[in-house]
Design a protein around this motif. Structure first.
Motif, mmCIF file in Angstrom:
data_model
loop_
_atom_site.group_PDB
_atom_site.id
_atom_site.type_symbol
_atom_site.label_atom_id
_atom_site.label_comp_id
_atom_site.label_asym_id
_atom_site.label_seq_id
_atom_site.Cartn_x
_atom_site.Cartn_y
_atom_site.Cartn_z
ATOM 1 N N ARG A 96 1.074 -1.083 -0.125
ATOM 2 C CA ARG A 96 -0.140 -0.046 -0.239
ATOM 3 C C ARG A 96 0.951 1.064 -0.098
ATOM 4 N N ARG A 97 0.994 1.855 -0.979
ATOM 5 C CA ARG A 97 1.865 3.154 -1.186
ATOM 6 C C ARG A 97 1.329 4.299 -1.715
ATOM 7 N N ASP A 98 2.137 5.353 -1.965
ATOM 8 C CA ASP A 98 1.644 6.583 -2.567
ATOM 9 C C ASP A 98 0.088 6.996 -2.348
ATOM 10 N N PRO A 134 7.226 -2.697 -7.080
ATOM 11 C CA PRO A 134 5.998 -3.029 -5.991
ATOM 12 C C PRO A 134 4.790 -1.844 -6.689
ATOM 13 N N TRP A 135 5.006 -1.213 -7.519
ATOM 14 C CA TRP A 135 3.944 -0.354 -7.918
ATOM 15 C C TRP A 135 3.441 -0.746 -9.557
ATOM 16 N N ASP A 136 4.139 -2.206 -9.859
ATOM 17 C CA ASP A 136 3.354 -2.642 -10.912
ATOM 18 C C ASP A 136 2.268 -3.469 -10.365
ATOM 19 N N VAL A 171 -2.355 0.768 -12.523
ATOM 20 C CA VAL A 171 -2.952 1.832 -12.372
ATOM 21 C C VAL A 171 -2.624 2.373 -10.709
ATOM 22 N N PHE A 172 -1.906 3.340 -10.583
ATOM 23 C CA PHE A 172 -1.198 3.634 -9.244
ATOM 24 C C PHE A 172 -0.941 5.252 -9.362
ATOM 25 N N THR A 173 -0.393 5.540 -8.011
ATOM 26 C CA THR A 173 0.079 6.744 -7.444
ATOM 27 C C THR A 173 -1.171 7.957 -8.047
ATOM 28 N N VAL A 174 -2.185 7.872 -7.318
ATOM 29 C CA VAL A 174 -3.333 8.631 -7.360
ATOM 30 C C VAL A 174 -3.366 9.903 -6.667
ATOM 31 N N TYR A 187 -4.150 9.563 -11.947
ATOM 32 C CA TYR A 187 -3.107 8.419 -11.557
ATOM 33 C C TYR A 187 -2.442 8.128 -12.813
ATOM 34 N N GLN A 188 -1.405 7.396 -12.448
ATOM 35 C CA GLN A 188 -0.270 6.940 -13.301
ATOM 36 C C GLN A 188 -0.861 5.796 -13.974
ATOM 37 N N THR A 189 -0.480 5.424 -15.251
ATOM 38 C CA THR A 189 -1.146 4.312 -15.904
ATOM 39 C C THR A 189 0.170 3.651 -16.637
ATOM 40 N N HIS A 252 4.519 11.366 -14.370
ATOM 41 C CA HIS A 252 4.163 10.609 -12.994
ATOM 42 C C HIS A 252 3.655 11.596 -11.904
ATOM 43 N N ASP A 253 3.299 10.945 -10.826
ATOM 44 C CA ASP A 253 2.657 11.827 -9.605
ATOM 45 C C ASP A 253 1.889 13.133 -9.842
ATOM 46 N N PRO A 254 0.468 12.745 -10.758
ATOM 47 C CA PRO A 254 -0.277 13.711 -11.050
ATOM 48 C C PRO A 254 -0.758 14.620 -9.667
ATOM 49 N N TYR A 267 2.938 17.701 -12.367
ATOM 50 C CA TYR A 267 3.373 16.164 -12.404
ATOM 51 C C TYR A 267 4.898 16.321 -12.419
ATOM 52 N N LYS A 268 5.382 14.925 -12.260
ATOM 53 C CA LYS A 268 6.711 14.598 -12.227
ATOM 54 C C LYS A 268 7.187 14.179 -13.687
ATOM 55 N N GLY A 269 8.332 14.674 -14.173
ATOM 56 C CA GLY A 269 8.832 14.217 -15.317
ATOM 57 C C GLY A 269 9.917 13.423 -15.251
ATOM 58 N N HIS A 356 7.550 10.820 2.655
ATOM 59 C CA HIS A 356 7.835 10.541 1.388
ATOM 60 C C HIS A 356 6.374 10.238 0.519
ATOM 61 N N ALA A 357 6.408 10.637 -0.679
ATOM 62 C CA ALA A 357 5.043 10.464 -1.548
ATOM 63 C C ALA A 357 4.036 11.109 -0.604
ATOM 64 N N ILE A 358 4.025 11.994 -0.122
ATOM 65 C CA ILE A 358 3.244 12.779 0.913
ATOM 66 C C ILE A 358 1.632 13.011 0.313
ATOM 67 N N SER A 379 2.175 9.410 4.626
ATOM 68 C CA SER A 379 3.548 9.216 3.765
ATOM 69 C C SER A 379 3.546 7.535 3.407
ATOM 70 N N HIS A 380 4.256 7.359 2.558
ATOM 71 C CA HIS A 380 4.604 5.943 2.613
ATOM 72 C C HIS A 380 5.983 5.430 3.099
ATOM 73 N N VAL A 381 6.202 4.197 3.520
ATOM 74 C CA VAL A 381 7.402 3.800 3.822
ATOM 75 C C VAL A 381 7.803 2.637 3.562
HETATM 76 C C1 AAL Z 1 6.778 6.890 -6.467
HETATM 77 C C2 AAL Z 1 6.196 7.839 -7.778
HETATM 78 C C3 AAL Z 1 5.788 7.124 -8.721
HETATM 79 C C4 AAL Z 1 6.739 6.365 -9.256
HETATM 80 C C5 AAL Z 1 6.833 5.258 -8.199
HETATM 81 C C6 AAL Z 1 5.381 5.044 -8.140
HETATM 82 O O1 AAL Z 1 7.021 7.489 -5.252
HETATM 83 O O2 AAL Z 1 7.459 8.710 -7.953
HETATM 84 O O3 AAL Z 1 4.870 6.136 -8.320
HETATM 85 O O4 AAL Z 1 6.375 5.559 -10.440
HETATM 86 O O5 AAL Z 1 7.559 5.631 -7.172
#
Ligand code: AAL
Length: 406
Positions: A96-98, A134-136, A171-174, A187-189, A252-254, A267-269, A356-358, A379-381
């Protein structure tokens, strides 16, 4: 405000860059104060503790250019992360992250996050079958809480798309945005196969309720720039003929913020042929702007709008947009602010960012204090490379330094 921002550019970058480039040993003559260029008051000399105003080191010369009305408003300290209770407590075998930002609905905090199960295998094996990161092979889940500490996992919000869809692999980082009683998740795809060179895009879904059902956009709302050129056929993301724009590989990270009647998608490029610079990855942020939440989003010609950073962490403040820059680049661990959502200046340099990934707490009054929104959040850890969990961060304004009992 502008004075302060200039100051911090001096603090972090000029200190780092100009001093690196200047002659390493100044002659005794040039150490002596140039009275034409510096107007020095007795108060400044005393405040800065300068021994002899006729002998100014390079550091003292820079310090003398700081504005005298320097405030401390943007300086904060992060505390230790605290574990969450209930369903979001660490669970072996589960990622469980982001976490997204939190919003409050129906008397409860809501958060959305990436969820997957099982270990990951990297890119060495069969990327069609394996889980590379882990985010796949993630879907987006959500949870609610009355107090922000004990959470109940409510279930799946956004599943991966059907085979062949642009989001069929992960589908991740929402992030969440509420606007005019409608809810938007961006979110990322990734489309299968998840190779090292696979391009990452950004999707969007909307609903009339935070509990769904969610309608997904048929196409991504943002894609990488297509002006980079890979070198050779081998899956090597560092081999390029041309790197292209800062976001030629991944967007990323929209995070969408309603701003001055428009919608700013920060977003992050990630760039094809990314290098290590200033001891970190070459990561920069961009913004794309739309008239409606659904888009179309047009990338700003000013991109990139940061030269450092990693996950996006932005909030409106004082008519502009503030941004916490972490992890990569020479300006990491700074809070920046822009009057227009595009031109960011450094407001403070932080000792470290223990989060991280606040996931910001969007329920507070962020005008109360520049960093009010960072008092607590998610945050994720990394519990291990395979498994991550969500925790709670807190921060406080740094206003004094006293010994115990002082
Ligand atoms: C993160 C983000 C994005 C990356 C990966 C999952 O913390 O920058 O989401 O793809 O790591």
């Amino acid at each position: 405000m502008i004075l302060k921002t200039k100051l911090f550019l001096h603090l972090s970058l000029v200190a780092l860059l100009v001093s690196c480039n200047s002659k390493s040993q100044e002659s005794t003559k040039s150490d002596v104060k140039d009275s034409n260029s510096l107007q020095i008051t007795k108060e400044q000399i005393d405040h800065l503790g300068i021994t002899d105003e006729n002998y100014l080191s390079a550091a003292s010369k820079r310090a003398l250019k700081w504005p005298t009305n320097l405030g401390n408003d943007w300086f904060i300290e992060f505390s230790y992360l605290q574990p969450l209770k209930g369903d979001l407590a660490y669970e072996e075998g589960v990622v469980r992250r982001d976490p997204s930002a939190m919003i409050k609905e129906n008397g409860k905090y809501y958060v959305w996050y990436s969820k997957s199960t099982g270990p990951c295998d990297g890119f060495g094996g069969d990327v069609e079958k394996d889980k590379v990161f882990p985010w796949d092979r993630c879907d987006i889940w959500y949870a609610t809480s009355k107090d922000g500490e004990t959470w109940k996992e409510e279930g799946l919000a956004i599943p991966r798309g059907k085979k062949g869809a642009y989001d069929d692999r992960s589908v991740f980082t929402v992030e969440i945005m509420k606007h005019e009683n409608k809810y938007y998740l961006c979110y990322q795809t990734v489309k299968s196969p998840y190779t090292v060179r696979v391009k990452n895009q950004i999707g969007l879904a909307w609903s009339n309720s935070p509990d769904g059902p969610w309608i997904k956009s048929k196409k991504p709302i943002l894609s990488p720039a297509d002006n980079g050129i890979w070198k050779g056929e081998k899956q090597d993301r560092h081999a390029v003929i041309k790197k292209g724009d800062f976001d030629s590989h991944k967007v990323h990270d929209p995070c969408i913020i309603p701003y001055k009647g428009k919608f700013h998608l920060y977003y992050k490029g990630e760039q094809m042929g990314e290098k290590i610079t200033f001891g970190g990855r070459q990561i920069r942020h961009g913004v794309a702007i739309a008239d409606k939440p659904e888009g179309p989003y047009v990338k700003s010609k000013y991109n990139p709008i940061s030269n450092s950073g990693h996950e996006i962490c932005v909030w409106p403040y004082n008519g502009g947009i503030a941004s916490l820059i972490t992890t990569d680049g020479p300006e990491k661990n700074t809070i920046q602010w822009s009057p227009d959502g595009i031109n960011f200046e450094i407001m403070s340099v932080l000792q470290s960012v223990n989060a991280h990934a606040i996931g910001l707490n969007r329920t507070v009054d962020n005008e109360k204090d520049p960093t009010e929104i960072l008092r607590w959040g998610l945050s994720h850890v990394y519990n291990s490379w395979n498994y991550q969990s969500i925790m709670r961060f807190t921060s406080k304004r740094k206003v004094e330094h006293r010994a115990p009992g002082e």
